[in-house]
Motif scaffolding. Structure first.
Motif, PDB file in Angstrom:
ATOM      1  N   HIS A 144       9.264   7.383  -6.387  1.00  0.00           N
ATOM      2  CA  HIS A 144       9.411   6.762  -7.704  1.00  0.00           C
ATOM      3  C   HIS A 144       8.241   7.080  -8.647  1.00  0.00           C
ATOM      4  O   HIS A 144       8.310   6.746  -9.830  1.00  0.00           O
ATOM      5  CB  HIS A 144       9.653   5.247  -7.598  1.00  0.00           C
ATOM      6  CG  HIS A 144       8.521   4.465  -7.005  1.00  0.00           C
ATOM      7  ND1 HIS A 144       8.554   3.944  -5.721  1.00  0.00           N
ATOM      8  CD2 HIS A 144       7.332   4.068  -7.500  1.00  0.00           C
ATOM      9  CE1 HIS A 144       7.441   3.296  -5.478  1.00  0.00           C
ATOM     10  NE2 HIS A 144       6.686   3.346  -6.544  1.00  0.00           N
ATOM     11  N   ARG A 174       2.316   9.872  -4.651  1.00  0.00           N
ATOM     12  CA  ARG A 174       2.490   9.308  -3.305  1.00  0.00           C
ATOM     13  C   ARG A 174       3.919   8.857  -3.027  1.00  0.00           C
ATOM     14  O   ARG A 174       4.334   8.765  -1.891  1.00  0.00           O
ATOM     15  CB  ARG A 174       1.578   8.077  -3.121  1.00  0.00           C
ATOM     16  CG  ARG A 174       0.130   8.417  -2.914  1.00  0.00           C
ATOM     17  CD  ARG A 174      -0.625   7.246  -2.292  1.00  0.00           C
ATOM     18  NE  ARG A 174      -0.310   7.063  -0.893  1.00  0.00           N
ATOM     19  CZ  ARG A 174      -0.925   6.191  -0.085  1.00  0.00           C
ATOM     20  NH1 ARG A 174      -1.876   5.419  -0.555  1.00  0.00           N
ATOM     21  NH2 ARG A 174      -0.585   6.080   1.178  1.00  0.00           N
ATOM     22  N   GLU A 175       4.635   8.457  -4.076  1.00  0.00           N
ATOM     23  CA  GLU A 175       5.948   7.841  -3.884  1.00  0.00           C
ATOM     24  C   GLU A 175       7.006   8.628  -4.648  1.00  0.00           C
ATOM     25  O   GLU A 175       6.710   9.187  -5.717  1.00  0.00           O
ATOM     26  CB  GLU A 175       5.935   6.398  -4.440  1.00  0.00           C
ATOM     27  CG  GLU A 175       4.848   5.496  -3.882  1.00  0.00           C
ATOM     28  CD  GLU A 175       5.160   4.954  -2.485  1.00  0.00           C
ATOM     29  OE1 GLU A 175       6.279   5.190  -1.974  1.00  0.00           O
ATOM     30  OE2 GLU A 175       4.266   4.307  -1.901  1.00  0.00           O
ATOM     31  N   ASN A 199       2.348   7.168   5.484  1.00  0.00           N
ATOM     32  CA  ASN A 199       1.319   6.171   5.762  1.00  0.00           C
ATOM     33  C   ASN A 199      -0.001   6.832   6.133  1.00  0.00           C
ATOM     34  O   ASN A 199      -1.074   6.267   5.920  1.00  0.00           O
ATOM     35  CB  ASN A 199       1.756   5.247   6.902  1.00  0.00           C
ATOM     36  CG  ASN A 199       3.101   4.604   6.627  1.00  0.00           C
ATOM     37  OD1 ASN A 199       3.450   4.351   5.482  1.00  0.00           O
ATOM     38  ND2 ASN A 199       3.870   4.342   7.682  1.00  0.00           N
ATOM     39  N   ASP A 238       0.820  -1.208   0.000  1.00  0.00           N
ATOM     40  CA  ASP A 238       0.000   0.000   0.000  1.00  0.00           C
ATOM     41  C   ASP A 238       0.853   1.255   0.000  1.00  0.00           C
ATOM     42  O   ASP A 238       0.436   2.304  -0.512  1.00  0.00           O
ATOM     43  CB  ASP A 238      -0.908   0.007   1.239  1.00  0.00           C
ATOM     44  CG  ASP A 238      -1.918  -1.125   1.179  1.00  0.00           C
ATOM     45  OD1 ASP A 238      -2.589  -1.261   0.133  1.00  0.00           O
ATOM     46  OD2 ASP A 238      -2.012  -1.900   2.154  1.00  0.00           O
ATOM     47  N   LYS A 239       2.042   1.157   0.584  1.00  0.00           N
ATOM     48  CA  LYS A 239       2.910   2.335   0.699  1.00  0.00           C
ATOM     49  C   LYS A 239       4.337   1.850   0.862  1.00  0.00           C
ATOM     50  O   LYS A 239       4.560   0.842   1.533  1.00  0.00           O
ATOM     51  CB  LYS A 239       2.489   3.159   1.945  1.00  0.00           C
ATOM     52  CG  LYS A 239       3.212   4.486   2.090  1.00  0.00           C
ATOM     53  CD  LYS A 239       2.772   5.484   1.040  1.00  0.00           C
ATOM     54  CE  LYS A 239       3.658   6.738   1.005  1.00  0.00           C
ATOM     55  NZ  LYS A 239       4.974   6.505   0.399  1.00  0.00           N
ATOM     56  N   MET A 240       5.277   2.567   0.274  1.00  0.00           N
ATOM     57  CA  MET A 240       6.688   2.314   0.550  1.00  0.00           C
ATOM     58  C   MET A 240       7.185   3.372   1.536  1.00  0.00           C
ATOM     59  O   MET A 240       6.865   4.545   1.394  1.00  0.00           O
ATOM     60  CB  MET A 240       7.514   2.376  -0.739  1.00  0.00           C
ATOM     61  CG  MET A 240       7.206   1.258  -1.733  1.00  0.00           C
ATOM     62  SD  MET A 240       7.455  -0.418  -1.063  1.00  0.00           S
ATOM     63  CE  MET A 240       9.195  -0.361  -0.597  1.00  0.00           C
ATOM     64  N   ASN A 241       7.930   2.940   2.527  1.00  0.00           N
ATOM     65  CA  ASN A 241       8.608   3.869   3.434  1.00  0.00           C
ATOM     66  C   ASN A 241      10.088   3.858   3.079  1.00  0.00           C
ATOM     67  O   ASN A 241      10.721   2.793   3.115  1.00  0.00           O
ATOM     68  CB  ASN A 241       8.438   3.457   4.903  1.00  0.00           C
ATOM     69  CG  ASN A 241       7.017   3.636   5.430  1.00  0.00           C
ATOM     70  OD1 ASN A 241       6.729   3.240   6.567  1.00  0.00           O
ATOM     71  ND2 ASN A 241       6.112   4.229   4.653  1.00  0.00           N
ATOM     72  N   ALA A 244      10.722   9.580   3.587  1.00  0.00           N
ATOM     73  CA  ALA A 244       9.421   9.643   2.913  1.00  0.00           C
ATOM     74  C   ALA A 244       8.595   8.487   3.460  1.00  0.00           C
ATOM     75  O   ALA A 244       8.871   7.327   3.133  1.00  0.00           O
ATOM     76  CB  ALA A 244       9.590   9.523   1.401  1.00  0.00           C
ATOM     77  N   LEU A 245       7.637   8.786   4.334  1.00  0.00           N
ATOM     78  CA  LEU A 245       6.822   7.741   4.963  1.00  0.00           C
ATOM     79  C   LEU A 245       5.422   7.793   4.348  1.00  0.00           C
ATOM     80  O   LEU A 245       5.090   7.013   3.476  1.00  0.00           O
ATOM     81  CB  LEU A 245       6.808   7.905   6.477  1.00  0.00           C
ATOM     82  CG  LEU A 245       8.218   7.927   7.135  1.00  0.00           C
ATOM     83  CD1 LEU A 245       8.137   8.144   8.635  1.00  0.00           C
ATOM     84  CD2 LEU A 245       8.994   6.663   6.834  1.00  0.00           C
ATOM     85  N   ARG A 267       4.937  -1.437   3.127  1.00  0.00           N
ATOM     86  CA  ARG A 267       3.946  -1.327   4.187  1.00  0.00           C
ATOM     87  C   ARG A 267       2.551  -1.705   3.676  1.00  0.00           C
ATOM     88  O   ARG A 267       2.218  -1.471   2.515  1.00  0.00           O
ATOM     89  CB  ARG A 267       3.927   0.120   4.741  1.00  0.00           C
ATOM     90  CG  ARG A 267       5.261   0.605   5.287  1.00  0.00           C
ATOM     91  CD  ARG A 267       5.739  -0.248   6.478  1.00  0.00           C
ATOM     92  NE  ARG A 267       4.713  -0.345   7.514  1.00  0.00           N
ATOM     93  CZ  ARG A 267       4.533   0.565   8.489  1.00  0.00           C
ATOM     94  NH1 ARG A 267       5.307   1.614   8.546  1.00  0.00           N
ATOM     95  NH2 ARG A 267       3.578   0.392   9.392  1.00  0.00           N
TER      96      ARG A 267
END
Lengths: 140, 140
Positions: free
Chosen positions: B48, B45-46, B85, A76-79, B82-83, A97
């Motif tokens: 990348h 969001r990321e 969540n 769902d998400k990369m940290n 970069a979190l 994550r």
């Protein structure tokens, strides 16, 4: 100076492979798919301590790894984080994550003690990751 | 798409300035010197997910900000992460850490509730940071 991996990082991880001048490591904590990139340059603590060339190469490898992990695991998400308060050698965390994982939506650091992989599963994950990273430029 | 800052980020920060396409924000938590960079691209969001060009520009600005913060505050370590969540809009944390600070040597996220700056100190810190970042290419 000859580069050597910090003993704490060496103890907490297994090797997955490398990019030129960057080691690719799998954290032994089974709670999360967790890959660490370590630029193989002695005495570096901060990303901004790297040469312009190497920091940009590190970013390219980081983005490749994060994207491949997100796709492979359906995360769902990369940290992605460079913390290094405890281990001074620069290392860049990549943690896949999932909503509802052990620490979600908090940060993973300090949330739980590491959980060992079951027998054979660490090696299986290592193999999975080698496959997921195989198309990335320079990975071997 | 028009870019707008996520309401949670807008509520938690004040503007320090900007680089081209990247907002520079100061977190309102007085426990740590804490700067957040937000690429002004809607729906990302990321790291990348950014274009190759913008992710490299973000890295250059991030390194400039981290180095300037470390020098200005005499930080023992910079934490760059970069979190995302909880807040889906891509944002890159830069936290100046000191041995013995409130969360040391742990991560800051979730360690303590935010602490308000005393009257006038948020504005003072904002001014300090504008001075520290003034020499960085593209900052204004």
């Amino acid at each position: 100076m000859t580069f050597s991996l910090h003993p704490r990082i060496a103890a907490d991880t297994v090797s997955v492979g490398r990019f030129p001048s960057v080691a690719v490591l799998l954290h032994r904590d089974a709670r999360y798919p967790w890959v660490i990139l370590v630029p193989e340059v002695e005495g570096i603590r901060e990303i901004h301590d790297l040469s312009h060339e190497l920091r940009h190469a590190l970013l390219d490898h980081s983005c490749g790894v994060a994207e491949a992990m997100q796709r492979h695991f359906g995360a769902d998400k990369m940290n992605v984080a460079a913390l290094g308060n405890m281990v001074p050698q620069l290392h860049l965390h990549h943690v896949a994550r999932f909503e509802g994982d052990a620490a979600w939506p908090g940060a993973i650091w300090g949330a739980h003690p590491p959980l060992d992989y079951a027998s054979g599963e660490l090696e299986a994950r290592r193999g999975e990751l080698r496959g997921a990273f195989a198309p990335l430029p320079g990975f071997g």
